[in-house]
Design an enzyme around this catalytic site. Sequence first.
Site, PDB file in Angstrom:
ATOM      1  N   VAL A 155     -14.203  -7.420  -9.221  1.00  0.00           N
ATOM      2  CA  VAL A 155     -13.095  -8.077  -9.742  1.00  0.00           C
ATOM      3  C   VAL A 155     -13.108  -9.581  -9.694  1.00  0.00           C
ATOM      4  O   VAL A 155     -13.364  -9.930  -8.410  1.00  0.00           O
ATOM      5  CB  VAL A 155     -11.762  -7.373  -9.359  1.00  0.00           C
ATOM      6  CG1 VAL A 155     -10.447  -8.224  -9.942  1.00  0.00           C
ATOM      7  CG2 VAL A 155     -12.018  -5.785  -9.459  1.00  0.00           C
ATOM      8  N   ASP A 214      -4.917   8.384  -6.806  1.00  0.00           N
ATOM      9  CA  ASP A 214      -5.455   7.506  -5.743  1.00  0.00           C
ATOM     10  C   ASP A 214      -4.504   6.369  -5.302  1.00  0.00           C
ATOM     11  O   ASP A 214      -4.774   5.124  -4.886  1.00  0.00           O
ATOM     12  CB  ASP A 214      -6.620   6.796  -6.375  1.00  0.00           C
ATOM     13  CG  ASP A 214      -7.716   6.462  -5.351  1.00  0.00           C
ATOM     14  OD1 ASP A 214      -7.503   6.774  -4.257  1.00  0.00           O
ATOM     15  OD2 ASP A 214      -8.441   5.448  -5.592  1.00  0.00           O
TER      16      ASP A 214
END
EC number: 2.7.11.1
Length: 743
Positions: free
Chosen positions: A487, A594
């Site tokens: 990212v 998650d």
Amino acid sequence: MELEKVKINSLHCNDAVLSSLQASPSATHPQSVPSKANAVTEASIIEKTNLQHNVQEDNSYNRDCDSPVSSSSEPEKELDDLRYLHSSSLTNSVVVGKSTGSLNGAYSITSVTSKTKTLEPNSASGSACLTIAPTADHIKKRIPSSRTPTRKALRIKFYRNGDRFYPGITIPVSNERYRSFERLFEDLTRLLEENVKIPGAVRTIYNMCGKKITSLDELEDGQSYVCSCNNENFKKVEYNTGSQPLSNLTLTSSRSNSHRLDKCRPSSPLKNGLLAGSSPLPTCGGGTGNGSPHIASRSSDRVTVVHPRIVTLIRSGTKPRRIMRLLLNKRNSPSFDHVLTAITQVVRLDTGYVRKVFTLSGVSVVRLSDFFGSDDVFFAYGTERINTAEDFKLEAEEHRAINVIRKTMRTTGTTCKGPKPKMPIKSKKVYPPVVDSEAFKAATTPEDDSHAALLTSTGMEINELPSNIRNTYTLGRIIGDGNFAIVFKIKHRQTGHSYALKIIDKNKCKGKEHYIDAEVRVMKKLNHPHIISLILSVDQNTNMYLVLEYVSGGDLFDAITQVTRFSESQSRIMIRHLGAAMTYLHSMGIVHRDIKPENLLVKLDEHGHVLELKLADFGLACEVNDLLYAVCGTPTYVAPEILLEVGYGLKIDVWAAGIILYILLCGFPPFVAPDNQQEPLFDAIISGIYEFPDPYWSDIGDGVRDLIANMLQADPDVRFTSEDILDHPWTIGNQNECTTYKR
């Protein structure tokens, strides 16, 4: 004016012909109308109209949704036409002559060249003539266009799936009103929310036999149907078909019920409402509304009494008796009868429905509030006789079973033995800036060279970036890295706004490409203030590029590392935002799978206080159509049903949120194992037994402990839902009510 003459054999004319009589405007005809003939005609029509009214009153419930024309009887229209003719100008007249002809009443009418006709009797003795008004077709042309017949709307009643007490809502349904099936779903969702608590939007309609309805054409007039939310299966129960007259359950009356039952919620996650932590909570009530007193009373009762709670039930029968648990909340407990129905479905008495409920001390439960008082263990009986001397005594085995249940609900502190437990290792790496920020600003090298240097450090080339991303954004530092993705922080060239660029390496997830597709597909559907937004997605052969919303404060794991623990007020803000995001997801039938601090991004103020929390990383998210069995997630936050491989659903997210809330308040998770060994950790999770050890919990209230205990129930059937989190008194902020909990 030219007149046409039509010969007739008899003066016998039915009411339909007489209703269309009108005098000719010609001045050559005498302006006289036999009063007797008119009186008989009008009396006949009025009698016919009254008879029709009597029939219609008996079947009035079939006329509520009709158009103005379809609800008017033919005699009424005939009478209106006759009165209209009588009120015409003085030139209008009818001349009726005598006749000795037969009663056949045969006549012929040729084409009309003028607006009037003259009927001349066949009999020679009849000297008078009969002037007729325009035909019925011409009369209809004078009726205003607003009375033109329209397609009749179907009048259909809808019930809430599985709710045998809800009286239903009746609305008109037509292709003109609802151009698509989805539009009907939206309207039904809005109407049901005004009367009952529903877990989400209406997604399916069934007929009373359980057959799924897929189009408007399958709906039948006057029939009843069942609305199902999310992915609920059809529940065959005895729906409340006789609770209220059908004519009273109209769309108008339902719309007037402005007293919404969910006004005390901090926000409405289903409607993307913002839930600012610093804003004051809305007050309950606030006006009388236009709803019925019964609905207002029920709403008030629910607001003041009902809150999410787990109760223990002892089934009547031979000792040792079966002991089970039930989650009560605003969706299954809006009334005392609803609670009895919920208990009936759980205990399954041999005698049928549960008729009587008693506390552990033998006191009869007669009010809804009794289920939400200090008692949390109840006896359930049907029609069998009760032996008060023996039935309310518990055997040793029954005592042990109740104590085991209470151990999982224990909120009292215990002394911590040994060193303080630690947080698990962060599951993904966060790189420091590859290029120093000051040096980066002062760099004299071309911008593309800086980008190339950043990408080269990750094994990528500048030319690999899609042109629309490369030309629109400037590349910044690396802010995160996962197993399959990296990212970057990027900045829009024109606006200067910051975003996050997630680059997913397809070569690293061979055989798991469906996770990438699911992530993009899910994120494109989402629009919520506490969920990270997807700005742009570009799919290439080797990589998937996602431009995402950027949150400046980083992830929650780093925030916990810096401050160790948060106050209750700060934790309340975060759990509200997380609960709202989960409720929105679950209402769409989506499970995240998650949820952990690394996937929760926070926005901080200048003092380091959390202002906002957003849910991110939907790599494991999927739509739930049936039980899931794939073992996935992060060990510390995984739910027991995942480890047991018995199938799981939406509530695994609630378990993970409960773990996070526990960590926020004390700085470590409830289930730990030495040296982060997975087998002992999984055994502890499956047992569902944990502590609130002192001194780390000595200054934390019972309200939040109760919420955690309900979120961390090993049995998913009694575990809180995401909406229950928002409905809990501690989350709402009612500290006084929170202190009344007794376990």
